[in-house]
Write a protein that holds these residues in place. Structure first.
Motif, PDB file in Angstrom:
ATOM      1  N   ARG A 141       0.835  -1.204   0.000  1.00 21.46           N
ATOM      2  CA  ARG A 141       0.000   0.000   0.000  1.00 21.46           C
ATOM      3  C   ARG A 141       0.874   1.260   0.000  1.00 21.46           C
ATOM      4  NH1 ARG A 141      -3.021  -3.339   3.068  1.00 21.46           N
ATOM      5  NH2 ARG A 141      -2.513  -2.398   5.068  1.00 21.46           N
ATOM      6  N   ASP A 142       2.001   1.224   0.724  1.00 25.12           N
ATOM      7  CA  ASP A 142       2.925   2.362   0.691  1.00 25.12           C
ATOM      8  C   ASP A 142       3.398   2.635  -0.732  1.00 25.12           C
ATOM      9  OD1 ASP A 142       2.798   2.680   3.456  1.00 25.12           O
ATOM     10  OD2 ASP A 142       4.745   1.720   3.835  1.00 25.12           O
ATOM     11  N   ARG A 143       3.700   1.580  -1.471  1.00 24.99           N
ATOM     12  CA  ARG A 143       4.174   1.747  -2.850  1.00 24.99           C
ATOM     13  C   ARG A 143       3.097   2.379  -3.716  1.00 24.99           C
ATOM     14  NH1 ARG A 143       6.030  -3.467  -5.258  1.00 24.99           N
ATOM     15  NH2 ARG A 143       7.712  -3.122  -3.791  1.00 24.99           N
ATOM     16  N   VAL A 144       1.864   1.849  -3.631  1.00 27.26           N
ATOM     17  CA  VAL A 144       0.775   2.410  -4.442  1.00 27.26           C
ATOM     18  C   VAL A 144       0.518   3.858  -4.035  1.00 27.26           C
ATOM     19  CG1 VAL A 144      -1.661   2.196  -5.082  1.00 27.26           C
ATOM     20  CG2 VAL A 144      -0.239   0.147  -4.885  1.00 27.26           C
ATOM     21  N   TRP A 145       0.521   4.135  -2.732  1.00 26.51           N
ATOM     22  CA  TRP A 145       0.326   5.501  -2.255  1.00 26.51           C
ATOM     23  C   TRP A 145       1.377   6.429  -2.860  1.00 26.51           C
ATOM     24  CZ3 TRP A 145      -3.440   8.159  -0.226  1.00 26.51           C
ATOM     25  CH2 TRP A 145      -3.179   9.398   0.366  1.00 26.51           C
ATOM     26  N   SER A 146       2.633   5.978  -2.926  1.00 27.43           N
ATOM     27  CA  SER A 146       3.698   6.811  -3.512  1.00 27.43           C
ATOM     28  C   SER A 146       3.433   7.035  -5.003  1.00 27.43           C
ATOM     29  CB  SER A 146       5.085   6.193  -3.280  1.00 27.43           C
ATOM     30  OG  SER A 146       5.310   5.084  -4.124  1.00 27.43           O
ATOM     31  N   TRP A 147       2.919   6.032  -5.697  1.00 30.33           N
ATOM     32  CA  TRP A 147       2.586   6.202  -7.117  1.00 30.33           C
ATOM     33  C   TRP A 147       1.536   7.292  -7.300  1.00 30.33           C
ATOM     34  CZ3 TRP A 147       1.462   0.418  -8.587  1.00 30.33           C
ATOM     35  CH2 TRP A 147       2.664  -0.306  -8.611  1.00 30.33           C
ATOM     36  N   LEU A 148       0.536   7.283  -6.420  1.00 32.70           N
ATOM     37  CA  LEU A 148      -0.570   8.243  -6.540  1.00 32.70           C
ATOM     38  C   LEU A 148      -0.111   9.688  -6.378  1.00 32.70           C
ATOM     39  CD1 LEU A 148      -3.273   6.310  -4.485  1.00 32.70           C
ATOM     40  CD2 LEU A 148      -3.207   6.620  -6.972  1.00 32.70           C
ATOM     41  N   HIS A 149       1.036   9.891  -5.746  1.00 28.23           N
ATOM     42  CA  HIS A 149       1.533  11.240  -5.503  1.00 28.23           C
ATOM     43  C   HIS A 149       2.777  11.564  -6.330  1.00 28.23           C
ATOM     44  CE1 HIS A 149      -1.456  11.853  -2.476  1.00 28.23           C
ATOM     45  NE2 HIS A 149      -1.204  10.630  -2.080  1.00 28.23           N
ATOM     46  N   ASP A 150       3.104  10.701  -7.275  1.00 30.76           N
ATOM     47  CA  ASP A 150       4.243  10.914  -8.168  1.00 30.76           C
ATOM     48  C   ASP A 150       3.701  11.356  -9.523  1.00 30.76           C
ATOM     49  OD1 ASP A 150       6.371  10.768  -9.925  1.00 30.76           O
ATOM     50  OD2 ASP A 150       6.962   8.731  -9.351  1.00 30.76           O
ATOM     51  N   PRO A 151       3.869  12.630  -9.878  1.00 29.42           N
ATOM     52  CA  PRO A 151       3.319  13.124 -11.147  1.00 29.42           C
ATOM     53  C   PRO A 151       3.851  12.375 -12.373  1.00 29.42           C
ATOM     54  CG  PRO A 151       4.276  14.935  -9.860  1.00 29.42           C
ATOM     55  CD  PRO A 151       4.568  13.659  -9.130  1.00 29.42           C
ATOM     56  N   ALA A 152       5.005  11.717 -12.238  1.00 30.41           N
ATOM     57  CA  ALA A 152       5.579  10.978 -13.359  1.00 30.41           C
ATOM     58  C   ALA A 152       4.999   9.564 -13.477  1.00 30.41           C
ATOM     59  CB  ALA A 152       7.090  10.904 -13.213  1.00 30.41           C
ATOM     60  N   HIS A 153       4.267   9.113 -12.466  1.00 26.74           N
ATOM     61  CA  HIS A 153       3.707   7.761 -12.507  1.00 26.74           C
ATOM     62  C   HIS A 153       2.351   7.767 -13.203  1.00 26.74           C
ATOM     63  CE1 HIS A 153       2.547   3.710 -11.371  1.00 26.74           C
ATOM     64  NE2 HIS A 153       3.835   3.513 -11.146  1.00 26.74           N
ATOM     65  N   GLU A 154       2.036   6.663 -13.867  1.00 20.84           N
ATOM     66  CA  GLU A 154       0.806   6.585 -14.649  1.00 20.84           C
ATOM     67  C   GLU A 154      -0.468   6.461 -13.818  1.00 20.84           C
ATOM     68  OE1 GLU A 154       0.801   3.005 -17.070  1.00 20.84           O
ATOM     69  OE2 GLU A 154       1.600   1.846 -15.415  1.00 20.84           O
ATOM     70  N   VAL A 155      -0.385   5.984 -12.587  1.00 19.53           N
ATOM     71  CA  VAL A 155      -1.578   5.731 -11.775  1.00 19.53           C
ATOM     72  C   VAL A 155      -2.034   7.012 -11.070  1.00 19.53           C
ATOM     73  CG1 VAL A 155      -2.540   4.427  -9.834  1.00 19.53           C
ATOM     74  CG2 VAL A 155      -1.015   3.301 -11.441  1.00 19.53           C
ATOM     75  N   ASN A 156      -3.326   7.261 -11.129  1.00 17.50           N
ATOM     76  CA  ASN A 156      -3.954   8.408 -10.481  1.00 17.50           C
ATOM     77  C   ASN A 156      -5.056   7.903  -9.571  1.00 17.50           C
ATOM     78  OD1 ASN A 156      -2.765  10.750 -12.156  1.00 17.50           O
ATOM     79  ND2 ASN A 156      -3.470   9.283 -13.680  1.00 17.50           N
ATOM     80  N   GLY A 157      -5.472   8.742  -8.623  1.00 15.73           N
ATOM     81  CA  GLY A 157      -6.501   8.307  -7.696  1.00 15.73           C
ATOM     82  C   GLY A 157      -7.561   9.347  -7.435  1.00 15.73           C
ATOM     83  N   LEU A 158      -8.755   8.849  -7.148  1.00 19.44           N
ATOM     84  CA  LEU A 158      -9.889   9.674  -6.753  1.00 19.44           C
ATOM     85  C   LEU A 158     -10.441   9.151  -5.446  1.00 19.44           C
ATOM     86  CD1 LEU A 158     -11.804   9.777 -10.166  1.00 19.44           C
ATOM     87  CD2 LEU A 158     -10.414  11.621  -9.172  1.00 19.44           C
ATOM     88  N   ILE A 159     -11.038  10.035  -4.691  1.00 21.53           N
ATOM     89  CA  ILE A 159     -11.713   9.680  -3.445  1.00 21.53           C
ATOM     90  C   ILE A 159     -13.155  10.160  -3.536  1.00 21.53           C
ATOM     91  CG2 ILE A 159     -11.867  10.198  -0.962  1.00 21.53           C
ATOM     92  CD1 ILE A 159      -9.525   8.374  -1.514  1.00 21.53           C
ATOM     93  N   ALA A 160     -14.081   9.315  -3.129  1.00 17.57           N
ATOM     94  CA  ALA A 160     -15.479   9.718  -2.984  1.00 17.57           C
ATOM     95  C   ALA A 160     -15.675  10.097  -1.524  1.00 17.57           C
ATOM     96  CB  ALA A 160     -16.409   8.572  -3.367  1.00 17.57           C
ATOM     97  N   GLU A 161     -16.152  11.310  -1.292  1.00 20.36           N
ATOM     98  CA  GLU A 161     -16.432  11.782   0.060  1.00 20.36           C
ATOM     99  C   GLU A 161     -17.931  11.968   0.220  1.00 20.36           C
ATOM    100  OE1 GLU A 161     -12.413  14.404   1.008  1.00 20.36           O
ATOM    101  OE2 GLU A 161     -14.240  15.445   0.366  1.00 20.36           O
ATOM    102  N   LEU A 162     -18.469  11.410   1.268  1.00 16.19           N
ATOM    103  CA  LEU A 162     -19.884  11.547   1.584  1.00 16.19           C
ATOM    104  C   LEU A 162     -19.979  12.339   2.883  1.00 16.19           C
ATOM    105  CD1 LEU A 162     -22.756  10.741   0.716  1.00 16.19           C
ATOM    106  CD2 LEU A 162     -22.481   8.677   2.097  1.00 16.19           C
ATOM    107  N   GLY A 163     -20.510  13.544   2.788  1.00 16.58           N
ATOM    108  CA  GLY A 163     -20.545  14.416   3.964  1.00 16.58           C
ATOM    109  C   GLY A 163     -19.159  14.726   4.481  1.00 16.58           C
ATOM    110  N   GLY A 164     -18.173  14.783   3.584  1.00 20.15           N
ATOM    111  CA  GLY A 164     -16.795  15.079   3.964  1.00 20.15           C
ATOM    112  C   GLY A 164     -15.987  13.882   4.419  1.00 20.15           C
ATOM    113  N   VAL A 165     -16.611  12.708   4.493  1.00 22.21           N
ATOM    114  CA  VAL A 165     -15.931  11.494   4.950  1.00 22.21           C
ATOM    115  C   VAL A 165     -15.583  10.627   3.739  1.00 22.21           C
ATOM    116  CG1 VAL A 165     -16.170   9.395   6.326  1.00 22.21           C
ATOM    117  CG2 VAL A 165     -17.171  11.537   7.134  1.00 22.21           C
ATOM    118  N   PRO A 166     -14.314  10.232   3.570  1.00 20.06           N
ATOM    119  CA  PRO A 166     -13.943   9.360   2.457  1.00 20.06           C
ATOM    120  C   PRO A 166     -14.637   7.992   2.570  1.00 20.06           C
ATOM    121  CG  PRO A 166     -12.001  10.421   3.352  1.00 20.06           C
ATOM    122  CD  PRO A 166     -13.131  10.677   4.313  1.00 20.06           C
ATOM    123  N   VAL A 167     -15.396   7.625   1.522  1.00 21.01           N
ATOM    124  CA  VAL A 167     -16.126   6.353   1.531  1.00 21.01           C
ATOM    125  C   VAL A 167     -15.810   5.477   0.330  1.00 21.01           C
ATOM    126  CG1 VAL A 167     -18.042   7.273   2.909  1.00 21.01           C
ATOM    127  CG2 VAL A 167     -18.173   7.344   0.390  1.00 21.01           C
TER     128      VAL A 167
END
Length: 149
Positions: free
Chosen positions: A38-64
């Protein structure tokens, strides 16, 4: 009162919730996943040079919910598509259209970027997810294979 559902790019402050959601996704698919993975994937999500991107769905401000996606080349159609690698909604938030919102957000993003399709795969026995997918997309005739190198 209706809770507001928002789709936002994954951000540093989502780490604990993302970790919980992604561990839930791995558990759903009975996939072995470690904190280091999970640390590796998390680092990918924050590396602009990496192909993987992430979205979060928030319901009432809570990530769900979460979605991981990337662009991919489609040589036969000479176009680029969006591949939705991972989609997961907390079981307690299911039925509130978070999965719909994530997929529709990716559709809008695909239109903005000129991508020709948003594509994903799911397990045959993911009946609840397939109910959502059948409403929002067209099932294809393609069969998936994995070859282990």
């Amino acid at each position: 009162m209706t809770e507001t559902l928002r789709i936002v790019p994954v951000a540093q402050h989502h780490r604990a919730a993302w970790d919980r959601l992604y561990a839930g996704y791995a558990e759903f698919y009975r996939a072995t996943q470690t904190p280091e993975m999970r640390d590796r994937v998390w680092s990918w999500l924050h590396d602009p040079a990496h192909e993987v991107n992430g979205l979060i769905a928030e319901l009432g401000g809570v990530p769900v919910g979460l979605a991981h996606y990337r662009s991919f080349a489609r040589p036969l159609s000479a176009s680029v598509g969006c591949f939705l690698d991972d989609l997961f909604v907390d079981p307690a938030a299911r039925g509130k259209r978070a999965a719909d919102a994530l997929i529709l957000h990716l559709g809008a993003l695909a239109r903005e970027r000129g991508w020709s399709v948003v594509r994903w795969i799911t397990a045959d026995d993911n009946y609840r997810g397939r109910g959502v997918y059948d409403r929002l997309a067209k099932r294809t005739m393609w069969i998936t294979y994995d070859h282990t190198p």
